[in-house]
Scaffold this active site. Sequence first.
Site, short mmCIF file in Angstrom:
data_model
loop_
_atom_site.label_atom_id
_atom_site.label_comp_id
_atom_site.label_asym_id
_atom_site.label_seq_id
_atom_site.Cartn_x
_atom_site.Cartn_y
_atom_site.Cartn_z
N LYS A 12 -4.52 13.16 -3.30
CA LYS A 12 -5.94 13.16 -2.93
C LYS A 12 -6.41 14.56 -2.54
O LYS A 12 -5.63 15.42 -2.17
CB LYS A 12 -6.21 12.10 -1.86
CG LYS A 12 -6.12 10.71 -2.50
CD LYS A 12 -6.68 9.59 -1.68
CE LYS A 12 -6.61 8.31 -2.54
NZ LYS A 12 -6.67 7.09 -1.74
N ARG A 66 1.29 4.14 -1.63
CA ARG A 66 0.83 4.04 -3.03
C ARG A 66 0.86 5.45 -3.61
O ARG A 66 0.12 6.31 -3.15
CB ARG A 66 -0.59 3.46 -3.04
CG ARG A 66 -1.20 3.33 -4.42
CD ARG A 66 -2.64 2.82 -4.30
NE ARG A 66 -3.26 2.65 -5.60
CZ ARG A 66 -3.83 3.64 -6.29
NH1 ARG A 66 -3.84 4.86 -5.82
NH2 ARG A 66 -4.37 3.40 -7.47
N1 PMM Z 1 -6.78 4.89 -3.80
C1 PMM Z 1 -7.19 4.88 -5.08
C2 PMM Z 1 -7.18 3.69 -5.83
N2 PMM Z 1 -6.74 2.53 -5.29
N3 PMM Z 1 -5.86 1.36 -3.47
C3 PMM Z 1 -5.46 1.34 -2.19
N4 PMM Z 1 -5.04 0.18 -1.65
N5 PMM Z 1 -5.46 2.46 -1.42
C4 PMM Z 1 -5.88 3.66 -1.89
O1 PMM Z 1 -5.88 4.65 -1.12
C5 PMM Z 1 -6.34 3.72 -3.24
C6 PMM Z 1 -6.31 2.53 -4.01
C7 PMM Z 1 -7.67 6.15 -5.71
O2 PMM Z 1 -6.62 6.88 -6.20
P1 PMM Z 1 -6.28 7.20 -7.74
O3 PMM Z 1 -7.56 7.11 -8.53
O4 PMM Z 1 -5.77 8.59 -7.67
O5 PMM Z 1 -5.26 6.23 -8.20
#
Ligand code: PMM
Length: 285
Positions: free
Chosen positions: A221, A261
């Site tokens: 991030k 994650r």
């Molecule tokens: N962040 C993203 C997408 N899904 N789900 C959860 N539970 N927590 C998060 O912090 C989260 C998520 C965005 O990240 P990406 O687009 O880099 O995958």
Amino acid sequence: MTSVPINVPGGAERCLVMGVVNVTPDSFSDGGLWFDEATAIQHGFELVREGADIVDVGGESTRPGAARVSMEEELARVVPVISALSAEGVVVSVDTMRAEVAKAAVEAGARIVNDVSGGLADPEMPRVVAATGAKYVVMHWRGHSHDMYSRAVYADVVTEVREELSKRVDLVLAEGVTEEQIVLDPGLGFAKNAEHNWAVLAGLPRLAELGFPLLVGASRKRFLGRLLADPDGTPRPFSRSDDATLAVTALAAQAGAWCVRVHEVGPNADAVRVAAAWKRAGAGT
Ligand code: PMM
């Protein structure tokens, strides 16, 4: 389907690792890489080989400013990937804000619904998840990606995230979700600037007091890139922030997170094992 704990070897003693498969053309760090169905499936299996306990499959980008995809498009992106991975015993979560997608995903074998809106985007979501018995990741969220930064205003971010999550918990319980189904996530980067994200990470123990397992999604991030900016202020690109993600993983595991994650699974799977060994040794002294 009844509520099943996610039964992962070693899961009781260590933080779990959720690997990300974004079946999207436009996600922040990996948009387009796994957009093709076969490539997405292959990547999911590769993440399991690298040590992922859970594979999170998403068909809609939540990057800042992202536009929404249609439900039909989202279903077409995620369902075949979830079916293929689940059929081979992979524990799959579906990253969706739509109740219909969640329902189809669970029918295809997903065991976790990861709703970044915590049930706010689609009011049907809690009832649908309740009926499936799947685990329910309820993330802190204040609005869709196109304008979420305008909502990044807090007097005390940890207290407010805690209160808002607690309200979501009350609501989803009232809709029939059970306590055993719930996992909470502070939603790093969602209506939060860098300073808010660090405060939330430091405040994980206070969020854990709500009594639910915590999921932490810091991987790649922007706040990590900002921390590691060049002397001239140019942020470190996400492609060189995986080591910083690892550091967050180790610290989050130490702070008691249930799951992290991440995009780069192998090194993070090592990091949670290091944190677990450290904790075990501490428990024995
Ligand atoms: N962040 C993203 C997408 N899904 N789900 C959860 N539970 N927590 C998060 O912090 C989260 C998520 C965005 O990240 P990406 O687009 O880099 O995958």
